[in-house]
Design a protein around this motif. Sequence first.
Motif, PDB file in Angstrom:
ATOM      1  N   LYS A 189     -21.663  -1.779 -24.308  1.00 41.21           N
ATOM      2  CA  LYS A 189     -22.611  -0.691 -24.028  1.00 41.21           C
ATOM      3  C   LYS A 189     -21.930   0.663 -23.917  1.00 41.21           C
ATOM      4  O   LYS A 189     -22.562   1.647 -23.545  1.00 41.21           O
ATOM      5  N   LEU A 190     -20.641   0.695 -24.214  1.00 45.49           N
ATOM      6  CA  LEU A 190     -19.893   1.946 -24.096  1.00 45.49           C
ATOM      7  C   LEU A 190     -20.471   3.002 -25.040  1.00 45.49           C
ATOM      8  O   LEU A 190     -20.719   2.728 -26.224  1.00 45.49           O
ATOM      9  N   PRO A 215     -14.075   4.363 -16.524  1.00 48.32           N
ATOM     10  CA  PRO A 215     -15.227   4.607 -15.619  1.00 48.32           C
ATOM     11  C   PRO A 215     -16.514   3.948 -16.088  1.00 48.32           C
ATOM     12  O   PRO A 215     -17.297   3.465 -15.249  1.00 48.32           O
ATOM     13  N   GLN A 216     -16.751   3.897 -17.407  1.00 51.01           N
ATOM     14  CA  GLN A 216     -17.991   3.291 -17.881  1.00 51.01           C
ATOM     15  C   GLN A 216     -17.984   1.774 -17.786  1.00 51.01           C
ATOM     16  O   GLN A 216     -19.039   1.145 -17.872  1.00 51.01           O
ATOM     17  N   LEU A 287     -21.951  -5.430  -4.115  1.00 48.92           N
ATOM     18  CA  LEU A 287     -23.294  -4.843  -4.101  1.00 48.92           C
ATOM     19  C   LEU A 287     -23.272  -3.416  -3.557  1.00 48.92           C
ATOM     20  O   LEU A 287     -24.068  -2.569  -3.980  1.00 48.92           O
ATOM     21  N   LYS A 288     -22.356  -3.153  -2.637  1.00 50.24           N
ATOM     22  CA  LYS A 288     -22.332  -1.824  -2.028  1.00 50.24           C
ATOM     23  C   LYS A 288     -21.623  -0.803  -2.895  1.00 50.24           C
ATOM     24  O   LYS A 288     -22.073   0.340  -3.015  1.00 50.24           O
ATOM     25  N   TYR A 289     -20.504  -1.215  -3.523  1.00 48.83           N
ATOM     26  CA  TYR A 289     -19.694  -0.242  -4.249  1.00 48.83           C
ATOM     27  C   TYR A 289     -19.729  -0.412  -5.762  1.00 48.83           C
ATOM     28  O   TYR A 289     -19.323   0.490  -6.490  1.00 48.83           O
ATOM     29  N   GLY A 290     -20.195  -1.568  -6.268  1.00 48.93           N
ATOM     30  CA  GLY A 290     -20.140  -1.820  -7.710  1.00 48.93           C
ATOM     31  C   GLY A 290     -21.007  -0.872  -8.499  1.00 48.93           C
ATOM     32  O   GLY A 290     -20.545  -0.154  -9.388  1.00 48.93           O
ATOM     33  N   ASP A 291     -22.310  -0.794  -8.186  1.00 46.70           N
ATOM     34  CA  ASP A 291     -23.209   0.071  -8.943  1.00 46.70           C
ATOM     35  C   ASP A 291     -22.863   1.537  -8.749  1.00 46.70           C
ATOM     36  O   ASP A 291     -22.960   2.335  -9.664  1.00 46.70           O
ATOM     37  N   ARG A 292     -22.461   1.870  -7.497  1.00 48.66           N
ATOM     38  CA  ARG A 292     -22.146   3.270  -7.219  1.00 48.66           C
ATOM     39  C   ARG A 292     -20.959   3.740  -8.051  1.00 48.66           C
ATOM     40  O   ARG A 292     -20.983   4.815  -8.640  1.00 48.66           O
ATOM     41  N   SER A 293     -19.911   2.899  -8.129  1.00 50.43           N
ATOM     42  CA  SER A 293     -18.744   3.285  -8.906  1.00 50.43           C
ATOM     43  C   SER A 293     -19.060   3.375 -10.370  1.00 50.43           C
ATOM     44  O   SER A 293     -18.583   4.242 -11.097  1.00 50.43           O
ATOM     45  N   GLY A 294     -19.917   2.422 -10.869  1.00 51.39           N
ATOM     46  CA  GLY A 294     -20.245   2.461 -12.291  1.00 51.39           C
ATOM     47  C   GLY A 294     -21.070   3.665 -12.644  1.00 51.39           C
ATOM     48  O   GLY A 294     -20.893   4.299 -13.682  1.00 51.39           O
TER      49      GLY A 294
END
Length: 298
Positions: A189-190, A215-216, A287-294
Amino acid sequence: MATHFPSLAPESESKTSPAWLQPLLMLAPAGIWLVLMLVIPTLLIFQLSLVPGIRPGQVVNPSGLDNYFRIFQPDYWPVLLRSLSFSLGTTFFCLLLGFPVAYWIALMVPKRWQNLVLLAFVLPLWTSSLLRSYAWITILRPTGLLNSALTSLGLPPLDILNREPAVLIGMTYSLLPYMVLILYASLEKLDRRLLEAAADLGATPRQAFWKITVPQSLTGIAAGGLLVFITCMGDFVNPEVLGGASSMTIARLVYNQFLGATQNWGFGSALSMLLILIVSIAIALLLKYGDRSGAGGV
């Protein structure tokens, strides 16, 4: 003369379930499955963990946290640290080896060949993990293929079977395909337009990799790392077959408490609850940091 038929709408609406109940009905099958297969067994294990020294056939009478205090005795610290080191080391090597492979498949292999390449890469997963571990014995033993190749090149042989490096090799080999599949799904999906824009603006390939590609793909890295880490924490086959007696892990210790000569189900249940706690913390962090970092990296 016009004929009027009675409307059935009010009656049908009166028979439908309340709006607040409909989501619960839709989630009921999955909820029942989770309760039967996860919640109830976990509660039973927790109940057993509160009974010191219980054996099969004895009455379950919870009496305290002695089994949990026993886990943190100095005798078991090496087992806990070894399990964590195996899991973290395997996660690191799977990411180190899997990222280039996933990058190559997602961005360099032609589209029509990608599925075939992925299939070839995950073919080892179609065999039993026990067979794969025994195959590594033939490679790593003193007279195996690895030492034959080293001695033919004039290099000294390696004695790594029944040692910790052999466990790391077996775990990495077993879990590398999972890491590649998850990273491939993320890298596919890059947004390549960003890479082209970076090249037009004068960014070097290394700068484009660290500022755009990584980052992506952080969400995929976190998901793959979590899957490998969790699987390693519960892996029993590789430490048992390749590690020998000096590579005791939590999973092997749990096995010994339930099915070995020790037969201490209470202590084994406390160790199982510790494994569940470690895995739950890892999932909560994802769950806390995965989506935020992505999201923040794009």
